[in-house]
Design a protein around this motif. Structure first.
Motif, short mmCIF file in Angstrom:
data_model
loop_
_atom_site.label_atom_id
_atom_site.label_comp_id
_atom_site.label_asym_id
_atom_site.label_seq_id
_atom_site.Cartn_x
_atom_site.Cartn_y
_atom_site.Cartn_z
N ALA A 488 0.86 -1.18 0.00
CA ALA A 488 0.00 0.00 0.00
C ALA A 488 0.90 1.23 0.00
N ALA A 489 0.27 2.37 -0.14
CA ALA A 489 1.05 3.61 -0.20
C ALA A 489 1.54 4.06 1.17
N LEU A 495 -2.22 -1.88 6.77
CA LEU A 495 -2.98 -2.59 7.79
C LEU A 495 -4.40 -2.89 7.30
N GLU A 496 -4.98 -1.96 6.61
CA GLU A 496 -6.34 -2.20 6.10
C GLU A 496 -6.35 -3.31 5.05
N ARG A 497 -5.31 -3.33 4.21
CA ARG A 497 -5.25 -4.36 3.18
C ARG A 497 -4.99 -5.74 3.78
N SER A 519 -1.14 -11.83 10.46
CA SER A 519 -1.00 -10.63 9.65
C SER A 519 -0.81 -9.41 10.55
N PRO A 520 -0.21 -8.33 10.05
CA PRO A 520 0.09 -7.16 10.88
C PRO A 520 -1.13 -6.53 11.52
N ASP A 521 -2.30 -6.62 10.87
CA ASP A 521 -3.50 -6.00 11.44
C ASP A 521 -3.93 -6.70 12.72
N GLN A 522 -3.47 -7.94 12.93
CA GLN A 522 -3.78 -8.63 14.18
C GLN A 522 -2.97 -8.06 15.34
N TRP A 523 -1.91 -7.35 15.01
CA TRP A 523 -1.07 -6.75 16.05
C TRP A 523 -1.57 -5.37 16.45
N ASN A 623 -6.57 -6.09 -4.99
CA ASN A 623 -5.61 -5.07 -5.34
C ASN A 623 -4.52 -4.98 -4.27
N GLY A 624 -3.25 -4.98 -4.72
CA GLY A 624 -2.13 -4.83 -3.80
C GLY A 624 -1.81 -6.08 -3.01
N VAL A 625 -2.33 -7.24 -3.41
CA VAL A 625 -2.06 -8.50 -2.73
C VAL A 625 -1.35 -9.44 -3.70
N HIS A 626 -0.22 -9.99 -3.27
CA HIS A 626 0.59 -10.87 -4.12
C HIS A 626 0.71 -12.23 -3.46
N TRP A 627 0.36 -13.26 -4.21
CA TRP A 627 0.50 -14.63 -3.71
C TRP A 627 1.95 -15.07 -3.91
N ALA A 628 2.53 -15.68 -2.89
CA ALA A 628 3.92 -16.17 -2.97
C ALA A 628 3.95 -17.63 -2.57
N ASP A 629 4.27 -18.48 -3.52
CA ASP A 629 4.46 -19.91 -3.28
C ASP A 629 5.85 -20.22 -3.79
#
Length: 778
Positions: A488-489, A495-497, A519-523, A623-629
């Motif tokens: 995000a910007a 955190l919202e994303r 995830s960071p929003d849980q913190w 938007n703004g979410v990238h899957w990493a495997d």
């Protein structure tokens, strides 16, 4: 040849001095498994940063758990092991106890209390404040309710949730008496230790010995240990690779020279160690000069060149035993030696130069692949062949001038063996046999399985994998190589994303496709959310009926009102500031910070992924979410590299045909080129029939088979000696090469084993195919 011999000798002396200097000046052997990975042409800096952070966390530490049915035994043994680790020079730091600064921790919780309020508590406070304060009053009245803050410092109860947030893995608990972390599981107490390696340190056998000593110490106390970490796997891989390289090199040398002694019946064959030594020295020096270091896997593969490096001298020496002498008409019954060192070298030098040019150019094309281990192997192998060629041409003839061939069983076997090969070729020319062979080959090619798996690139001992699995189960830390990266910007947008990702994945958790999300929003809550809560707190300060339960408990209304006003007046806490707290240690690796201007990034960890497709589908389009495997991504990159190597090899065939056409003409050039093509295709067909995947390393083996096939074909079609003699030279070269690569087939690393097996099979097929050209005129 005196001047070229002196020049070559000076070059080898310079290579020896450079190699000795490099050994003394700096570490030169690379053992990091991640160094094997392909380099992307245009990598995403965000995903690159996420991978680097997670890799550092994984590879920079070793986690150990001490378990016993008796809790005191577990704690005492863990303390003993911690002292043992601290006394060693392996770890930069060892964490066995957690002794926080209580005063500082309480201050952090007071400052962060509102920001750390869980989302469900935020909703309760906003929608039903009376219910929230009812629970708060009950907790305040409960003498067993745990809280780091006394009631007078936390009237509103925000600090109650901070301690739990500091330990996202809920199975791990803190023992207040000794400060150690522990887990209760199936009747045993497991105490946790963590050792951090020095920055940039390469794990080695010292780490493995320390872990083995730890296991013995625990066993003496009737306790058991489990340990895991990327460093453990790296140390195990390095140790096993070095051991393999040693025994394969020694075994290859012993078997090769035992064969040569058996064939030539002369101790002079030990001079063939000169091309071997010169080749390996030239390969090492060239690789170090270009890359500054060599990966241990390159060294393992390099040891397999023992057989190939003696191909040149064996082609040169074969006539000495396959046709040792003949009766001269002019001298009557006097036997006149036919094989003479310098004259024999002149006869084969032309073919040597052609084979060398084609083979080295084939290796040179591998430089264009994005895989560092292939680039290193290409440089090492090309330089090694040049070094061995020079030693064969310039050093060996003077040492063999007094050597005369003799009649040996190997030489007598060649004419009947050649007759049998001719009979086989005649059989295959029959329509029925040819059609059957083509059908079998086509079926094998159709059955071939072209795929790669990163797990095949390193020997992963099952015992270590099982320990890692058990530790993940004990600590609730089953976070694999699949995760999401959000960007995000700014930090609030981040955190919202991440909260949006969390919400999207909750149905999958309920369905069992996913076990957990971190995830960071849980913190911490976004600053905008904190401000909204603060406005709500100001409004609540004027609504005493909402916090009436606290008043009923005996808390003065003025005290509650003041607490609400003070909380509403606090400055909102940003994500980066909130992660500076000592209680935030478990959350820091998730925040990647600003990876580029205007790009803040964080990791969302996924635990217990059972259905990766469902998770990826759920995240697709966000938007703004990238899957990493990582594993799947690397396998795709290996596939692309393998395909690129195949196209490069096809290009090398075209270049080789142009060279062969220029030297031999169209018809003979096509025949020579058909040998490596037939050997490579036949090898793939056999791999298909046996069910062995054609991986990147098997592909590299096919490239080597092609090079060997060209060497044999050129020698068979252009060398001066009679067909039986040339067959002897090819067979000797094939046997020594087969010994080296056959040994690789026993490697504990599946990729290396596939490489060795591919070359060993291909060499046999290359000899059979090249034998067709034995009757070609020079």
């Amino acid at each position: 040849m005196k001047f070229p011999r002196i020049l070559y000798t000076l070059l080898m002396a310079a290579a020896a001095v450079f190699f000795a200097y490099t050994l003394a000046a700096k570490p030169w052997l690379q053992t990091d498994l991640t160094a094997l990975l392909p380099q992307e042409a245009r990598p995403d800096v965000l995903l690159q940063k996420a991978d680097a952070v997670l890799e550092k966390e994984l590879n920079g530490q070793v986690v150990l758990a001490v378990g016993s049915a008796d809790a005191d035994t577990a704690f005492q043994t863990a303390s003993a092991l911690a002292r043992q680790w601290q006394a060693s020079s392996v770890f930069a730091s060892v964490q066995d106890t957690l002794t926080p600064d209580i005063g500082g921790l309480r201050g952090e919780i007071r400052r962060l209390g509102l920001a750390l309020l869980p989302s469900e508590q935020q909703t309760l406070l906003r929608d039903n404040p009376r219910a929230y304060f009812q629970v708060r009053a009950e907790d305040a009245a409960n003498p067993f309710a745990a809280s780091l803050l006394p009631l007078s410092d936390d009237w509103l109860g925000f600090g109650r949730f901070a301690a739990g947030k500091g330990q996202p893995q809920s199975r791990i608990r803190w023992n207040a008496d000794n400060g150690m972390l522990f887990t209760e599981h199936r009747g045993k107490t497991w105490v946790w230790l963590r050792g951090r390696l020095p920055e940039g340190a390469a794990p080695d056998e010292k780490l493995l010995k320390l872990l083995d000593d730890s296991k013995q110490t625990a066993a003496a106390q009737k306790a058991e240990v489990l340990y895991a970490g990327g460093a453990v796997f790296a140390a195990e891989a390095k140790t096993s690779a070095e051991a393999e390289s040693r025994w394969m090199g020694i075994a290859g040398m012993l078997l090769t020279f035992a064969l040569l002694l058996r064939v030539f019946r002369s101790a002079r064959v030990f001079w063939l160690v000169l091309p071997l030594g010169a080749g390996v020295l030239a390969g090492l020096a060239a690789a170090l000069a270009v890359f500054g270091e060599i990966h241990v896997l390159t060294v393992v593969i390099g040891t397999s060149l023992v057989g190939m490096l003696v191909d040149f001298p064996l082609h040169w020496l074969a006539p000495a035993v396959c046709r040792p002498s003949e009766k001269s008409v002019s001298d009557g019954l006097i036997q006149k030696p036919v094989w003479q060192a310098d004259e024999a070298m002149r006869h084969v030098l032309h073919g040597f130069l052609i084979s060398l040019a084609v083979t080295v150019s084939g290796y040179a094309l591998l430089w264009l692949t994005p895989l560092s281990v292939l680039q290193q192997t290409a440089v090492f192998s090309g330089a090694a062949l040049l070094g061995a060629f020079g030693a064969t041409v310039y050093w060996l003839p003077p040492l063999f001038r007094r050597y005369h061939g003799r009649d040996v069983p190997f030489g007598r076997l060649m004419p009947p063996l050649l007759a049998k090969i001719h009979a086989l070729h005649a059989l295959l020319k029959k329509p029925a046999a040819a059609v059957l062979l083509l059908i079998l080959a086509a079926a094998g090619l159709w059955r071939s399985d072209w795929r790669d798996d990163i797990r095949q690139w390193a020997a992963m001992p099952p015992a270590l994998l099982e320990q890692a699995r058990q530790l993940g189960e004990l600590g609730g830390m089953d976070f694999g190589a699949q995760y999401a990266v959000v960007e995000a910007a700014d930090e609030d947008g981040l955190l919202e994303r991440s909260a949006a990702v969390n919400r999207v994945l909750q149905p999958l958790i309920r369905q069992g496709a996913l076990a957990e999300v971190q995830s960071p929003d849980q913190w911490i809550a976004p600053q905008q959310t904190q401000r909204q809560l603060q406005r709500h707190l100001r409004a609540l300060a004027d609504k005493p009926e909402t916090w009436q339960p606290l008043a009923e408990l005996g808390v003065p209304p003025k005290t509650v009102q003041t607490a609400l006003q003070e909380a509403a007046a606090q400055a909102p806490v940003s994500l980066s500031d909130g992660l500076k707290a000592q209680i935030a240690e478990a959350w820091r690796p998730l925040y990647l910070g600003q990876v580029e201007t205007g790009r803040q990034a964080a990791v969302v960890r996924l635990g217990g992924v059972k259905d990766a497709v469902a998770v990826r589908t759920a995240l697709a389009g966000m938007n703004g979410v990238h899957w990493a495997d990582k594993r799947t991504h690397l396998n795709q990159m290996f596939q692309e590299t393998r395909n690129q190597a195949a196209w490069l090899k096809l290009a090398s065939y075209a270049a080789a045909w142009l060279l062969l056409w220029k030297i031999f003409g169209t018809r003979k050039g096509v025949k020579i080129l058909a040998v490596p093509l037939a050997a490579a295709a036949g090898t793939v067909a056999l791999l298909g029939w046996t069910g062995i995947p054609v991986s990147l390393f098997a592909m590299f083996g096919l490239l080597l088979v092609s090079a060997i096939g060209v060497d044999y074909a050129v020698y068979a079609a252009s060398a001066a000696p009679p067909p039986a003699v040339r067959l002897g030279g090819m067979l000797l070269a094939a046997l020594t090469t087969g010994i080296s690569f056959g040994l690789l087939a026993f490697s504990g690393t599946p990729a290396v084993a596939a490489f060795g097996l591919t070359v060993a099979v291909g060499v046999v097929l290359a000899v059979l195919a090249a034998a067709v050209l034995l009757d070609e005129a020079v």
